[in-house]
Write an enzyme that holds these catalytic residues in place. Structure first.
Site, short mmCIF file in Angstrom:
data_model
loop_
_atom_site.label_atom_id
_atom_site.label_comp_id
_atom_site.label_asym_id
_atom_site.label_seq_id
_atom_site.Cartn_x
_atom_site.Cartn_y
_atom_site.Cartn_z
NE ARG A 52 -2.76 0.95 3.73
CZ ARG A 52 -3.23 0.69 4.65
NH1 ARG A 52 -4.55 0.32 4.46
NH2 ARG A 52 -1.89 0.39 5.30
CE LYS A 151 -2.38 4.62 6.74
NZ LYS A 151 -3.34 5.06 7.93
CD GLU A 184 -11.89 6.25 5.38
OE1 GLU A 184 -11.16 5.06 6.07
OE2 GLU A 184 -11.23 7.18 5.00
#
Ligand code: PXG
Length: 302
Positions: A52, A151, A184
Site C-alpha cells: 500500500r 495514504k 469511514e
C-alpha cells in the site's frame, strides 16, 4: 530511554532524527505513510502495508529510494534495535528537500523515516464499553480529489472531522462521502451487522482499503458470516444490530451510539466481540517474524 529512529540510511537517536524545513512533506504535506503493528515479535501483514505504501507513492509519482526488500529490513531492524516485541511502527516517505514552490520534480530525493514505538488511539475502557461517535459536516475526500485510498501525509479533512467530533463531545467522527454515504472514520474503517450479515462501505465511496478491514472480512467469512461491501447510509447505521470500527491504531473497537441513537442494545454486540477475539488470534501469526528476517542489510536499490 531514547528511541532509535531510522532516517535515510542511518539509525540515529530520536533527538538527532531531524529533517529540513525545506522538505515538501512539511511545506505541502507531500508524502506517504503507513502505521503498522508489531504483535509478539511479528510485524502484522507487513507485505500488505508495504504494498500500500508503494502503491500510494506510485500514484503520487513519488519514487521510494529503497526496494521493498530493504524496506522490510528497515522496519524489522527498527523493531530489533528498539528491543520491541509489541508496538507500533510509523513509516514515512517524504518528497524530500525542494524549493519554496510546489514542483515535486525539483525535489531530487525522497526521505525515508521509520519510527518504532507504541500507540494507544482510544482509552482502554472503550474496548469493553464501546464508543459513542457522531456524524460530522466535513466529508471524506472525493475520490477524484485526493483518492482516500492514497495514504498520504495530508490528513487535513480527517483532522477537521476529528475536531468537529471533539467539539461535539465525541472521541471519533463518522465521515460521509460527497454523496452522503458512510465512508469511514478519521483513522478507521466502519462495519455494521444487520440480521447476521456484516456490511462495510466499498472503498470506491472514498475510504482507505484498510488492512485490518481486510483481516476482519477474512475472519468473518471463516466464521461463516456473510460479508457485503455495499454503500451504507446513516439510516442503515441507526438501525444496525451491531457496529464496530477497525484500524491499525484502533485495532477493532465496538460502537454503541451514533448521533445519540443507540446501536442495537446499546452494548457491544456478541458477534462484534467474537470477531474481535478471532482477529486477535491472528495478529501474532500473520506477518513477518523479527527473527526470520536476515540481520544483514539487503543490497541497495539501483
Ligand atoms: N481509514 C483511514 C482514514 C485511516 O487512516 C484506516 C482507515 C484503517 O486502515 P488500516 O490499514 O490501518 O487497517 C486508517 C488507518 C494514527 C493512525 O496515527 C491512523 C491509522 C493507522 C495507524 C495510525 O492515528 N489509520
Amino acid at each position: 530511554m531514547s528511541r532509535i529512529v531510522y532516517l535515510d540510511g542511518k539509525f540515529v537517536k530520536e533527538e538527532q532524527a531531524k529533517i529540513s524545513v525545506f522538505d515538501h512533506c512539511l511545506l505541502y504535506g507531500d508524502g506517504v505513510f503507513e502505521g503498522i503493528r508489531l504483535y509478539k515479535g511479528c510485524v502484522f501483514r507487513l507485505r500488505e502495508h508495504l504494498q500500500r505504501l508503494y502503491d500510494s507513492a506510485h500514484a503520487l509519482m513519488l519514487e521510494i529510494p529503497v526496494s521493498m526488500e530493504e524496506m522490510t529490513w528497515i522496519v524489522v531492524e527498527s523493531c530489533r534495535r528498539n528491543k520491541l516485541k509489541d508496538g507500533y511502527i510509523r513509516l514515512v516517505v517524504t518528497r524530500g528537500l525542494g524549493t519554496l514552490g510546489l514542483a515535486p520534480w525539483l525535489c531530487p530525493k525522497a526521505s525515508v523515516i521509520c519510527i518504532a514505538g507504541s500507540i494507544q488511539l482510544y482509552p482502554k475502557e472503550y474496548y469493553t464499553k464501546g464508543l459513542e461517535i457522531c456524524t460530522v459536516p466535513t466529508r471524506r475526500n472525493h475520490p477524484e480529489v485526493v483518492n482516500p485510498r492514497i495514504k498520504s501525509c495530508n490528513y487535513l479533512n480527517n483532522i477537521m472531522a476529528k475536531i468537529e467530533a471533539h467539539n461535539n463531545g465525541c472521541i471519533e467522527a463518522l465521515m460521509l462521502d460527497a454523496n452522503g454515504y458512510v465512508a469511514e472514520c478519521t483513522g478507521d474503517n466502519v462495519f455494521i451487522l444487520k440480521d447476521g450479515v456484516l456490511y462495510t462501505p466499498p472503498t470506491y465511496v472514498g475510504a482507505l482499503k484498510g488492512i485490518t478491514r481486510d483481516c476482519i472480512m477474512e475472519v468473518a467469512e471463516a466464521e461463516g458470516i456473510t460479508v457485503k461491501e455495499t454503500p451504507i447510509t446513516r439510516f442503515d447505521v441507526f438501525i444496525a444490530d451491531e457496529m464496530f470500527l477497525t484500524g491499525t491504531a484502533a485495532e477493532a473497537i465496538p460502537v454503541v451510539m451514533v448521533d445519540k441513537r443507540k446501536i442495537g442494545s446499546g452494548k457491544p454486540g456478541a458477534i462484534t466481540l467474537r470477531l474481535i477475539e478471532k482477529f486477535h488470534e491472528r495478529t501474532s501469526q500473520d506477518g513477518e517474524h523479527l527473527d526470520k528476517v536476515p540481520k544483514r542489510k539487503p543490497a541497495a536499490k539501483k
